[in-house]
Design an enzyme around this catalytic site. Structure first.
Site, PDB file in Angstrom:
ATOM      1  CG  ASP A  32      -1.927   0.944   1.049  1.00 12.33           C
ATOM      2  OD1 ASP A  32      -2.661   1.272   0.041  1.00 12.33           O
ATOM      3  OD2 ASP A  32      -2.385   1.508   2.312  1.00 12.33           O
ATOM      4  CG  ASP A  50      -0.828   3.057  -3.300  1.00 16.71           C
ATOM      5  OD1 ASP A  50      -0.072   3.577  -2.556  1.00 16.71           O
ATOM      6  OD2 ASP A  50      -2.044   2.880  -3.190  1.00 16.71           O
ATOM      7  CG  ASP A  85      -4.195   4.618  -1.419  1.00 15.76           C
ATOM      8  OD1 ASP A  85      -4.076   3.438  -1.389  1.00 15.76           O
ATOM      9  OD2 ASP A  85      -3.345   5.531  -0.578  1.00 15.76           O
ATOM     10  CG  ASP A 123      -6.062   2.385   2.536  1.00 12.19           C
ATOM     11  OD1 ASP A 123      -5.427   1.530   1.998  1.00 12.19           O
ATOM     12  OD2 ASP A 123      -5.305   3.694   2.575  1.00 12.19           O
TER      13      ASP A 123
END
Lengths: 145, 212
Positions: free
Chosen positions: B68, B71, B89, B93
């Site tokens: 994560d 990115d 994103d 999440d």
């Protein structure tokens, strides 16, 4: 509505539903203490208006708007009691009877409303409600002695 | 990953620079592809936890969270960082947290009610954090404490921290709006509606250029 009216309404609810301990604290927190946002707005009032007696300043915040139900309902579920939601709705209902501008769903919506019973003067509504609440509280105390 | 701690974010970016460049320049991997790969690993982690393998699941979740980070780093490296990418994103999440939380419910580590409440609090905070700039980051990271602290307590902490941060976030947004009203001045009886109008005008997207 004034703090006195909110205190009287909350006290009536506490007595009427025989609340004790933590429930009483929650009732006064969500029936009265949500008005704490007026203290948060005080520095802005003083900066903008000063010490003059000027009515109509926007003292409200999302702490005492319907949008607050988004966090008060989960909190009530977590605590396993309806007291926060119930007393907060009473607080809201009283505030929405006064004619000043309110933003019920800010910051999710910019809708502005003046509430209900807007044709009746605020002083009349507040006076009648105050009288009813005083009489009801006295009646409850007297009958339960 | 550490958007609220820019110095730490920059330090992690520097340390992971060679990997980021390898992923982007040599392999041609895009930021969005890494986002979805991170989500895939997290889904596997949730399934592993649900099957009762907590430690293996937490290790996979850590891999997902490490991915994560890349990115954002790739987006910055390639100059393709955008609001749409940041929102994707954030959405991924939240989906990842939902998967992990329900994996833990399936494993019997926490009740469905508590997991739903914690997730609701996280969603509420996310709904205002872009405007309030307040996010304490108390989400999946807390779950690594599971081997030492009971999961119901950890979920209560996630619920409480995110709900309190949401209330404070709402007040921060309110104070921004109060400043707008104070700057407008004029008739106090109509200042809220005038400020709401001016805010709505500012938020309207610019008209698209006409084609010839």
């Amino acid at each position: 509505m004034t703090i006195v009216t909110h205190v009287l309404a909350t006290t009536l609810g506490v007595k009427l539903f025989h609340l004790h301990g933590r429930s009483v604290v929650l009732a006064y927190l969500f029936g009265v203490a949500v008005d704490i946002d007026h203290f948060i707005k005080l520095p802005y009032f003083l900066r903008s208006v000063g010490l003059r007696n000027k009515r109509g300043y926007y003292w409200r915040s999302s702490l005492q708007e319907p949008v607050a139900l988004l966090w008060i309902i989960p909190l009530s579920i977590f605590l396993g009691t309806v007291v926060p939601v119930a007393f907060f709705i009473v607080h809201l209902a009283m505030d929405y009877a006064v004619r000043y501008e309110k933003m019920p769903w800010y910051p999710y919506s910019a809708v502005v409303t003046r509430g209900w019973l807007t044709r009746i003067p605020d002083a009349v509504k507040e006076g009648v409600l105050l009288a009813v609440l005083i009489c009801s509280n006295v009646f409850l105390v007297w009958t339960r002695r | 990953m550490f958007e609220r701690l820019p110095r730490l974010d920059a330090a992690v970016d520097r340390a992971a620079g060679p990997i980021t460049r390898f992923l982007h320049r040599r392999l041609g991997i895009t930021a969005d592809q890494v986002t979805w790969a991170s989500f895939g690993v997290t889904i596997v982690a949730a399934a592993v936890i649900a099957r009762g393998h907590l430690y293996a699941g937490l290790a996979l979740m850590a891999v997902g969270q490490a991915l994560d980070h890349f990115d954002g780093a790739i987006a910055r490296e390639s100059g393709s960082a955008s609001l749409a990418g940041a929102r994707l994103d954030t959405a991924v999440d939240r989906l990842s947290e939902a998967a992990i939380f329900f994996g833990m419910v399936a494993a019997g580590l926490v009740s469905l009610k508590l997991a739903l409440l914690a997730f609701t609090a996280i969603l509420l905070l996310t709904s205002v954090s872009e405007r309030s700039r307040l996010d304490p980051g108390c989400k999946r990271f807390v779950l690594y404490l599971g081997p030492w602290v009971a999961y119901p307590i950890l979920f209560e902490v996630i619920f409480a921290v995110n709900l309190i941060a949401y209330v404070i976030g709402l007040l921060i947004v309110d104070i921004h709006f109060q400043r707008r009203m104070d700057a407008l001045g004029g008739d106090l009886d109509t200042v809220a509606s005038r400020a709401a109008e001016s805010e709505a005008e500012e938020r309207q997207p610019l008209p698209a250029p006409r084609s010839a």
